[in-house]
Enzyme design. Structure first.
Site, PDB file in Angstrom:
ATOM      1  N   HIS A   1     -26.428 -94.161  52.234  1.00 46.37           N
ATOM      2  CA  HIS A   1     -25.248 -94.928  51.815  1.00 46.37           C
ATOM      3  C   HIS A   1     -24.115 -94.668  52.794  1.00 46.37           C
ATOM      4  O   HIS A   1     -24.016 -93.571  53.359  1.00 46.37           O
ATOM      5  CB  HIS A   1     -24.788 -94.517  50.404  1.00 46.37           C
ATOM      6  CG  HIS A   1     -25.720 -94.971  49.313  1.00 46.37           C
ATOM      7  ND1 HIS A   1     -25.930 -96.299  49.020  1.00 46.37           N
ATOM      8  CD2 HIS A   1     -26.487 -94.272  48.445  1.00 46.37           C
ATOM      9  CE1 HIS A   1     -26.792 -96.403  48.009  1.00 46.37           C
ATOM     10  NE2 HIS A   1     -27.149 -95.181  47.643  1.00 46.37           N
TER      11      HIS A   1
ATOM     12  N   ASN B   1     -35.664-102.868  47.201  1.00 46.08           N
ATOM     13  CA  ASN B   1     -34.292-103.281  46.856  1.00 46.08           C
ATOM     14  C   ASN B   1     -33.402-103.474  48.082  1.00 46.08           C
ATOM     15  O   ASN B   1     -32.287-102.969  48.167  1.00 46.08           O
ATOM     16  CB  ASN B   1     -33.651-102.304  45.852  1.00 46.08           C
ATOM     17  CG  ASN B   1     -33.451-100.908  46.411  1.00 46.08           C
ATOM     18  OD1 ASN B   1     -34.080-100.524  47.396  1.00 46.08           O
ATOM     19  ND2 ASN B   1     -32.577-100.139  45.786  1.00 46.08           N
TER      20      ASN B   1
ATOM     21  N   GLY C   1     -27.592 -91.918  45.154  1.00 48.90           N
ATOM     22  CA  GLY C   1     -28.626 -91.734  46.162  1.00 48.90           C
ATOM     23  C   GLY C   1     -28.229 -90.739  47.223  1.00 48.90           C
ATOM     24  O   GLY C   1     -27.038 -90.544  47.497  1.00 48.90           O
TER      25      GLY C   1
ATOM     26  N   ASP D   1     -37.228 -90.347  47.907  1.00 50.28           N
ATOM     27  CA  ASP D   1     -36.162 -91.255  47.445  1.00 50.28           C
ATOM     28  C   ASP D   1     -34.992 -91.226  48.431  1.00 50.28           C
ATOM     29  O   ASP D   1     -33.820 -91.256  48.040  1.00 50.28           O
ATOM     30  CB  ASP D   1     -35.696 -90.938  46.021  1.00 50.28           C
ATOM     31  CG  ASP D   1     -34.923 -92.106  45.382  1.00 50.28           C
ATOM     32  OD1 ASP D   1     -34.740 -93.145  46.053  1.00 50.28           O
ATOM     33  OD2 ASP D   1     -34.499 -91.965  44.223  1.00 50.28           O
TER      34      ASP D   1
ATOM     35  N   HIS E   1     -35.903 -95.658  51.089  1.00 48.63           N
ATOM     36  CA  HIS E   1     -35.062 -96.855  51.178  1.00 48.63           C
ATOM     37  C   HIS E   1     -34.615 -97.009  52.628  1.00 48.63           C
ATOM     38  O   HIS E   1     -33.902 -96.159  53.143  1.00 48.63           O
ATOM     39  CB  HIS E   1     -33.839 -96.737  50.250  1.00 48.63           C
ATOM     40  CG  HIS E   1     -34.211 -96.667  48.793  1.00 48.63           C
ATOM     41  ND1 HIS E   1     -34.424 -97.787  48.024  1.00 48.63           N
ATOM     42  CD2 HIS E   1     -34.434 -95.606  47.987  1.00 48.63           C
ATOM     43  CE1 HIS E   1     -34.747 -97.421  46.781  1.00 48.63           C
ATOM     44  NE2 HIS E   1     -34.763 -96.098  46.736  1.00 48.63           N
ATOM     45  N   LEU E   2     -35.060 -98.094  53.264  1.00 47.63           N
ATOM     46  CA  LEU E   2     -34.727 -98.289  54.687  1.00 47.63           C
ATOM     47  C   LEU E   2     -33.570 -99.271  54.913  1.00 47.63           C
ATOM     48  O   LEU E   2     -33.071 -99.391  56.028  1.00 47.63           O
ATOM     49  CB  LEU E   2     -35.960 -98.730  55.475  1.00 47.63           C
ATOM     50  CG  LEU E   2     -37.073 -97.678  55.592  1.00 47.63           C
ATOM     51  CD1 LEU E   2     -38.216 -98.194  56.462  1.00 47.63           C
ATOM     52  CD2 LEU E   2     -36.543 -96.368  56.156  1.00 47.63           C
TER      53      LEU E   2
ATOM     54  N   HIS F   1     -39.771 -90.604  40.857  1.00 43.59           N
ATOM     55  CA  HIS F   1     -38.777 -89.535  40.655  1.00 43.59           C
ATOM     56  C   HIS F   1     -38.677 -88.978  39.229  1.00 43.59           C
ATOM     57  O   HIS F   1     -37.639 -89.115  38.574  1.00 43.59           O
ATOM     58  CB  HIS F   1     -37.383 -89.949  41.155  1.00 43.59           C
ATOM     59  CG  HIS F   1     -36.957 -91.371  40.879  1.00 43.59           C
ATOM     60  ND1 HIS F   1     -37.005 -91.936  39.628  1.00 43.59           N
ATOM     61  CD2 HIS F   1     -36.470 -92.325  41.711  1.00 43.59           C
ATOM     62  CE1 HIS F   1     -36.556 -93.182  39.702  1.00 43.59           C
ATOM     63  NE2 HIS F   1     -36.247 -93.447  40.962  1.00 43.59           N
TER      64      HIS F   1
HETATM   65  O1  DOR Z   1     -30.312 -92.748  43.511  1.00 44.27           O
HETATM   66  C1  DOR Z   1     -30.944 -93.770  43.713  1.00 44.27           C
HETATM   67  N1  DOR Z   1     -30.682 -94.558  44.775  1.00 44.27           N
HETATM   68  N2  DOR Z   1     -31.871 -94.143  42.828  1.00 44.27           N
HETATM   69  C2  DOR Z   1     -32.479 -95.327  42.905  1.00 44.27           C
HETATM   70  O2  DOR Z   1     -33.296 -95.606  42.058  1.00 44.27           O
HETATM   71  C3  DOR Z   1     -32.125 -96.305  43.954  1.00 44.27           C
HETATM   72  C4  DOR Z   1     -31.548 -95.617  45.116  1.00 44.27           C
HETATM   73  C5  DOR Z   1     -30.860 -96.559  46.083  1.00 44.27           C
HETATM   74  O3  DOR Z   1     -31.390 -97.625  46.373  1.00 44.27           O
HETATM   75  O4  DOR Z   1     -29.802 -96.190  46.581  1.00 44.27           O
HETATM   76 ZN    ZN Z   2     -35.487 -95.133  41.576  1.00 47.44          ZN
END
Ligand code: DOR
Ligand code: ZN
Length: 438
Positions: A316, A99, A331, A312, A67-68, A239
């Site tokens: 955050h 996302n 996450g 993954d 996730h960037l 995952h």
């Molecule tokens: O823990 C997670 N974080 N699982 C996910 O499926 C999405 C990800 C996120 O985008 O933070």
């Molecule tokens: Zn996921």
């Protein structure tokens, strides 16, 4: 900045796959030009020389699940900062999940992410396209347009959300088979995870946290294996986290169903006993399971029932993690710590060789995504996308020192033996001893 002209490079004293005596590897024009004791003899005088002191040389890692956060949450990660984290972790290609805000659900966004990744130039950034518009699970996106664009999108996923509607998933699989692309499913039946923040088991019960049952994942894995079979399509499970998922993957593969799966370093290493402190850094989807799940996942990776490791990597902001457990965003960071964890759990224990590690962190993920220039053997004529690993370093993780713009690592203060000490992307050194080479 783009890096098209890579200088000649001589890697002295490296052990491809950690096997045999150290050799020299000459790299020219982005390709491996010579390997052997006398590889340097053919080198022009302006060749950049690095003595790597007997380190392990592996194909550069490929992350199917990153996730960037760009566009939309550039306060937590950007394509540039995430590419730097990837390169420091030994990655030469990452798949950037859809996302974002706005989501990568149309060609304008996927092409823009691709273009920025190219400009940064530290690793290949392949945008993942969303399966459904807005990741809402209701209406399929224009997968064909995203596939035909500059980004050449080959992997589609609503990750973060499950494509929960069986009819939508069926149609997505049918279209994907026609287009020759891959659907990667975040397996979570939402009706079974309403309000859930932790693995459903004794720990969550004692801590008073709403439980997320294994069945929420396993029911979707079983369903999607059957839907893929009937659509004549491939499906990839993101995952994998439970013992039952491992059993279902084995069953599906034994039937000849085209299913592949990834497991994260955190599900291999950690379990829900970590939740005792209510520290939000341990909140993740799917949740940390029990020790027996982690054991089954490690065994499945060794046997090939699970194909590969994917991080993954989920940055955050501090205020989104350092709060009440149930309010924390799910996450954790993963790119800069994946290699040390997989090496500690599987290579240092004797369960895997370095060549096996190359299979699960580079070769298989490249194959699953259909990349032809990554995960290649270390041989003359092959693209020089490589990771250099010092197996006997002593590296302590400090979140604030990571290249990621966020610091939500669950490994804070942990010390690992193996560390990536260099990365080569398209014949150019992108990192050296923990520093990004711009
Ligand atoms: O823990 C997670 N974080 N699982 C996910 O499926 C999405 C990800 C996120 O985008 O933070
Ligand atoms: Zn996921």
């Amino acid at each position: 900045m783009t890096h098209t002209e890579a200088p000649g490079l001589l890697l002295r004293n490296v052990r491809p796959y950690g096997e045999g005596d150290p050799v020299d590897v000459l790299i020219r024009d982005g390709l491996i030009a010579a390997i052997g004791a006398d590889a340097g003899a053919a080198a022009p005088t302006d060749t950049e020389v690095h003595d790597l002191g007997g380190s392990v040389l592996l194909p550069g890692f490929v992350d199917l699940h990153t996730h960037l956060r760009e566009p939309g949450r550039e306060d937590t990660e950007t394509i540039a900062s995430g590419s730097a984290a990837a390169a420091l972790g030994g990655y030469t290609a990452v798949f950037a999940m859809a996302n974002t805000q706005p989501p990568q659900d149309n060609q304008t966004v996927t092409d823009s992410v691709w273009r920025i990744g190219q400009e940064v130039g530290l690793c290949a950034v392949h945008p993942v396209g969303a399966v459904t518009v807005g990741l809402k699970g209701e209406q399929l996106t224009e997968m064909g347009q995203m596939a035909a664009g500059a980004a050449g999108v080959r992997v589609f996923s609503d990750d973060g959300m499950c494509v929960y509607d069986p009819l939508i998933m069926r149609r997505a699989l049918e279209y994907s088979a026609g287009l020759g692309v891959l659907i990667a499913q975040h397996a979570e039946e939402p009706r079974l995870t309403k309000g859930a923040v932790a693995h459903e088991g004794p720990t969550a019960a004692r801590l008073g946290l709403t439980g997320w049952p294994r069945s929420a994942e396993e029911s979707i894995v079983a369903r999607d294996a059957i839907l893929a079979r009937d659509a004549g399509a491939r499906v990839h499970i993101c995952h994998a986290s439970t013992t039952g998922t491992v059993e279902l993957l084995k069953w599906a593969k034994d039937q000849g169903i085209s299913i592949s799966a990834e497991v994260t370093p955190h599900h291999l290493l950690l379990d829900d006993s970590k939740l005792e402190t209510y520290d939000g850094v341990y909140r993740v989807n799917p949740p940390l399971r029990e020790a027996k799940d982690a054991r089954a996942l490690r065994a499945a990776l060794v046997s090939g029932v699970i194909d590969c490791v994917a991080t993954d990597h989920a940055p955050h902001a501090a205020q989104e993690k350092c709060c009440e457990f149930a309010a924390a965003r799910p996450g954790m960071l993963g790119l800069e710590t994946a290699l040390p964890i997989v090496a500690a759990l599987l290579v240092e224990t004797g369960d895997m060789t370095w060549r096996d590690l190359a299979r699960v962190m580079s070769v298989r993920p490249a194959e699953i995504a259909g990349l032809t220039d990554q995960g290649r053997p270390i041989e003359v004529g092959e693209p020089a996308n490589l990771a250099v690993v010092d197996p006997d370093s002593s590296w302590t993780v400090i979140g604030d020192e990571l290249a990621s713009l966020s610091a939500n690592t669950p490994y804070e203060g942990m010390t690992f033996s193996a560390r990536v000490v260099g990365t080569i992307y398209r014949g150019r050194v992108t990192t050296r001893n923990g520093e990004v080479i711009a």
